[in-house]
Motif scaffolding. Structure first.
Motif, PDB file in Angstrom:
ATOM      1  N   ALA A  45      17.084   5.213  -3.411  1.00  0.00           N
ATOM      2  CA  ALA A  45      16.984   5.793  -4.749  1.00  0.00           C
ATOM      3  C   ALA A  45      15.712   5.316  -5.448  1.00  0.00           C
ATOM      4  N   ARG A  46      15.386   4.058  -5.262  1.00  0.00           N
ATOM      5  CA  ARG A  46      14.160   3.535  -5.885  1.00  0.00           C
ATOM      6  C   ARG A  46      12.916   4.162  -5.255  1.00  0.00           C
ATOM      7  N   LEU A  47      12.951   4.379  -3.935  1.00  0.00           N
ATOM      8  CA  LEU A  47      11.832   5.052  -3.285  1.00  0.00           C
ATOM      9  C   LEU A  47      11.619   6.440  -3.873  1.00  0.00           C
ATOM     10  N   ARG A  48      12.729   7.148  -4.111  1.00  0.00           N
ATOM     11  CA  ARG A  48      12.602   8.494  -4.694  1.00  0.00           C
ATOM     12  C   ARG A  48      11.991   8.426  -6.088  1.00  0.00           C
ATOM     13  N   ARG A  49      12.359   7.402  -6.849  1.00  0.00           N
ATOM     14  CA  ARG A  49      11.784   7.269  -8.193  1.00  0.00           C
ATOM     15  C   ARG A  49      10.282   7.023  -8.137  1.00  0.00           C
ATOM     16  N   GLU A  50       9.834   6.422  -7.054  1.00  0.00           N
ATOM     17  CA  GLU A  50       8.399   6.156  -6.893  1.00  0.00           C
ATOM     18  C   GLU A  50       7.655   7.362  -6.324  1.00  0.00           C
ATOM     19  N   GLY A  51       8.379   8.453  -6.029  1.00  0.00           N
ATOM     20  CA  GLY A  51       7.730   9.661  -5.555  1.00  0.00           C
ATOM     21  C   GLY A  51       7.885   9.918  -4.075  1.00  0.00           C
ATOM     22  N   ALA A  59       0.792  -1.232   0.000  1.00  0.00           N
ATOM     23  CA  ALA A  59       0.000   0.000   0.000  1.00  0.00           C
ATOM     24  C   ALA A  59       0.828   1.288   0.000  1.00  0.00           C
ATOM     25  N   PRO A  60       1.900   1.416   0.820  1.00  0.00           N
ATOM     26  CA  PRO A  60       2.619   2.697   0.834  1.00  0.00           C
ATOM     27  C   PRO A  60       3.168   3.115  -0.528  1.00  0.00           C
ATOM     28  N   VAL A  61       3.775   2.179  -1.240  1.00  0.00           N
ATOM     29  CA  VAL A  61       4.334   2.530  -2.555  1.00  0.00           C
ATOM     30  C   VAL A  61       3.212   2.784  -3.560  1.00  0.00           C
ATOM     31  N   ALA A  62       2.139   1.995  -3.484  1.00  0.00           N
ATOM     32  CA  ALA A  62       1.004   2.225  -4.386  1.00  0.00           C
ATOM     33  C   ALA A  62       0.424   3.620  -4.163  1.00  0.00           C
ATOM     34  N   MET A  63       0.343   4.029  -2.905  1.00  0.00           N
ATOM     35  CA  MET A  63      -0.157   5.369  -2.590  1.00  0.00           C
ATOM     36  C   MET A  63       0.795   6.433  -3.131  1.00  0.00           C
ATOM     37  N   ALA A  64       2.102   6.202  -2.955  1.00  0.00           N
ATOM     38  CA  ALA A  64       3.099   7.167  -3.429  1.00  0.00           C
ATOM     39  C   ALA A  64       3.021   7.346  -4.945  1.00  0.00           C
ATOM     40  N   ARG A  65       2.780   6.267  -5.669  1.00  0.00           N
ATOM     41  CA  ARG A  65       2.686   6.365  -7.129  1.00  0.00           C
ATOM     42  C   ARG A  65       1.531   7.270  -7.548  1.00  0.00           C
ATOM     43  N   ARG A  66       0.424   7.144  -6.842  1.00  0.00           N
ATOM     44  CA  ARG A  66      -0.727   7.981  -7.191  1.00  0.00           C
ATOM     45  C   ARG A  66      -0.461   9.452  -6.843  1.00  0.00           C
ATOM     46  N   ALA A  67       0.197   9.670  -5.709  1.00  0.00           N
ATOM     47  CA  ALA A  67       0.529  11.045  -5.331  1.00  0.00           C
ATOM     48  C   ALA A  67       1.523  11.655  -6.314  1.00  0.00           C
TER      49      ALA A  67
END
Length: 614
Positions: A331-337, A303-311
């Motif tokens: 770095a990958r987290l930053r790419r996901e927003g 859920a957290p990454v899915a939410m970040a993608r939408r934001a």
């Protein structure tokens, strides 16, 4: 500013709603006038029911069921206001319901989950969402199907028993009674994994060991589930062996596909749609999400990454709070927003605190995450992202100017913004203590004693006014103690002990309101070092400063005073280690102070002598 708080559960410590409430406390500590929206999330596992009840409204219904070992127990499902039902298999067939020494990987059954589905249908539900997560079972959903009326028969035409091992005796499946029970009902399986039923990534090999299965048991499970899949395909015309999601929840996904003609849906996206995440993002300035651990698996259906993608798609910054963070994924987290990822340890939590005081530390980590976002905004986009005090932006411009007080006129600007806020509301405790804080810092910069005292006395007036408002602000007491100390030092009366009592009292009140205030421990540590009392006082000083470091490890001002105390006590190695720690901190809590702290530590290391006997 509107801030959307949308965490997943922190397994073993906080539900998603509890985590959202803790984050709200932390956000309000930094941005007290922000508008916070709580939107707890789930990715299909534990907590799905509560999350959807929170978002959609409805009621919990408790019913008697058989647990994973056939024991009688009570379990709940949700009947939403829309008429749909939500069933969590973990409620009736979950691993958390079985003591570790009683786990039975070969005999555990999903029968109770089937009972919950049956009861939801009897209650009138025409749509049932089944959360697939946290299972104690490996039976491929056979028990669930039996509870709904399916007959799983052996060679003699007798019903087989519970558990995956019994599937080795399966010869025939009869679903006529089951079909009547589920007629007109739409079933969805909500999963956070896409594993198939069989093979190297299948239910038995991947999840069996997590439920206590030995290598021999895993082989039995794989053989039994392969037989089960063949007979399902022969008798029901459904292929489940390689279907994505069929291996979820001990193969319950396969059972839902085969017997209930269900659709397996990715849990995070299902929940985000159900709670209207996209609609809630409208007008939002910041999203904060999180869960217990962020690692490489977080990018696949969590859920957290899915939410970040939408934001990210809407240009909204995202911060994440987590108990632990796998190294190498930033770095990958930053790419996901995700702009900032803050762990509870970064906020000062010890290993045991993640469970015993999770709410407190999630709150502290949320405060730190907001501060980091503010600092980044100050560097790159303050005018657009952080509006002035006049509107909903709250105190963020004041704090932004303060945390960048090493820049020309920023400290004066923070004071001007405080005065502007107080012109609107003279009793605003938040603005009053911030004004006191800025006046203390301005006094520290002055050259003459007269100018110093003028600022310190004005700071005391503002801080006493904040305390008089009865807002119970820990920071008001803390900065009043600082102001008293600075005045005493300027007047040359500190060593007469005249102000020791009042300062100690303000630090006591600070810690009473915020037991984890590292700054208060720092002040007490410095005070005990400076006043007479011999070795006993110095040992007390060391304890206070060590506690300050534990609670605020990234506040670099702690380390030089601690090194002085260690040197006085003859602990030179500890002193050197404390000084070296300053240069190792890459994310200082107060960036404006960091250069001076680093310079002082490096000079002390070069000199080899840290302190003079007070």
């Amino acid at each position: 500013m509107r801030i959307l708080l949308a965490p997943n559960a922190f397994k073993g410590s906080l539900t998603a709603l509890e985590a959202a409430k803790a984050m709200e406390q932390g956000v309000r500590r930094v941005l007290p006038r922000s508008r916070t929206i709580l939107l707890p999330l789930s990715d299909g596992g534990d907590g799905l029911m509560e999350v959807l009840l929170q978002a959609k409204g409805g009621r919990r219904i408790c019913v008697p069921v058989f647990g994973p070992l056939g024991e009688k127990r009570r379990a709940a499902f949700a009947l939403l206001k829309s008429g749909a039902a939500v069933v969590e298999m973990a409620q009736a067939s979950g691993l958390a319901l079985v003591c570790a020494h009683k786990r039975d990987p070969l005999g555990a059954t999903s029968y109770g989950t089937g009972q919950l589905i049956a009861t939801a249908i009897q209650a009138g539900a025409k749509a049932v969402a089944v959360g697939l997560g946290g299972s104690a079972t490996n039976d491929g959903g056979a028990g669930m199907a039996q509870a709904l009326g399916a007959r799983l028969l052996d060679k003699a035409g007798q019903e087989i028993g519970p558990g995956v091992e019994a599937l080795l005796r399966l010869e025939k499946i009869d679903v006529r009674a089951l079909r009547q029970k589920i007629k007109g009902v739409r079933i969805s399986g909500i999963a956070d994994v896409a594993n198939p039923l069989l093979g190297p990534r299948g239910s038995a090999r991947v999840y069996g060991p997590q439920k206590g299965a030995t290598p021999r048991m895993v082989r039995i499970m794989e053989e039994a589930l392969a037989r089960y899949a063949r007979i399902i395909e022969r008798d029901l015309g459904v292929s489940v062996g390689a279907e994505p999601g069929a291996g979820a929840a001990g193969g319950l996904g396969a059972g839902l596909l085969a017997f209930l003609k269900a659709r397996i849906r990715p849990g995070a996206d299902y929940v985000l749609d159900a709670v209207e995440a996209d609609e809630n993002l409208a007008g939002t300035g910041l999203v904060m999400t999180g869960e217990g651990r962020l690692d490489r698996t977080s990018f696949f259906g969590k859920a957290p990454v899915a939410m970040a993608r939408r934001a990210k798609a809407k240009g909204i910054p995202v911060a994440v709070v987590c108990a632990s963070l796998e190294t190498g994924i930033q770095a990958r987290l930053r790419r996901e927003g995700i702009s900032e990822a803050v762990t509870l340890a970064q906020a000062g939590a010890g290993p045991e605190d993640s469970y015993s005081r999770a709410s407190f530390w999630v709150s502290r980590a949320a405060s730190l995450a907001v501060k980091k976002i503010l600092l980044a905004a100050g560097l790159f986009c303050v005018p657009q992202a952080w509006p002035a005090h006049a509107g909903s932006g709250g105190f963020s411009p004041i704090d932004d100017a303060y945390f960048h007080r090493d820049r020309p006129r920023n400290l004066e600007k923070s004071l001007e913004l405080c005065d502007k806020a107080l012109a609107e509301n003279p009793e605003d405790a938040q603005a009053l203590w911030r004004k006191g804080r800025s006046l203390v810092r301005l006094g520290e910069r002055e050259k003459s004693s007269k100018d110093k005292l003028r600022h310190f006395k004005r700071a005391e007036e503002a801080l006493r006014a904040a305390i008089a408002s009865k807002s119970k602000e820990a920071e008001a007491h803390f900065w009043l103690g600082i102001a008293l100390g600075r005045r005493g030092q300027t007047q040359g009366i500190f060593k007469s002990l005249f102000l020791v009592g009042p300062i100690r009292e303000e630090m006591r009140r600070t810690l009473e309101l915020d037991p984890r205030h590292g700054g208060a421990h720092h002040v007490l540590g410095e005070m005990y070092f400076q006043i007479p009392g011999g070795r006993r006082k110095k040992e007390l000083s060391a304890r206070e400063l060590e506690e300050a470091v534990r609670l605020s490890p990234n506040y670099t001002a702690h380390y030089v005073p601690l090194a002085r105390v260690y040197e006085y006590l003859g602990e030179k190695d500890k002193a050197v280690a404390a000084l070296r720690r300053v240069s190792e901190i890459k994310d200082p809590e107060d960036p404006a102070e960091y250069p001076e702290n680093l310079k002082e530590a490096e000079e002390a290391l070069r000199a080899g002598i840290l302190s003079k006997d007070p």
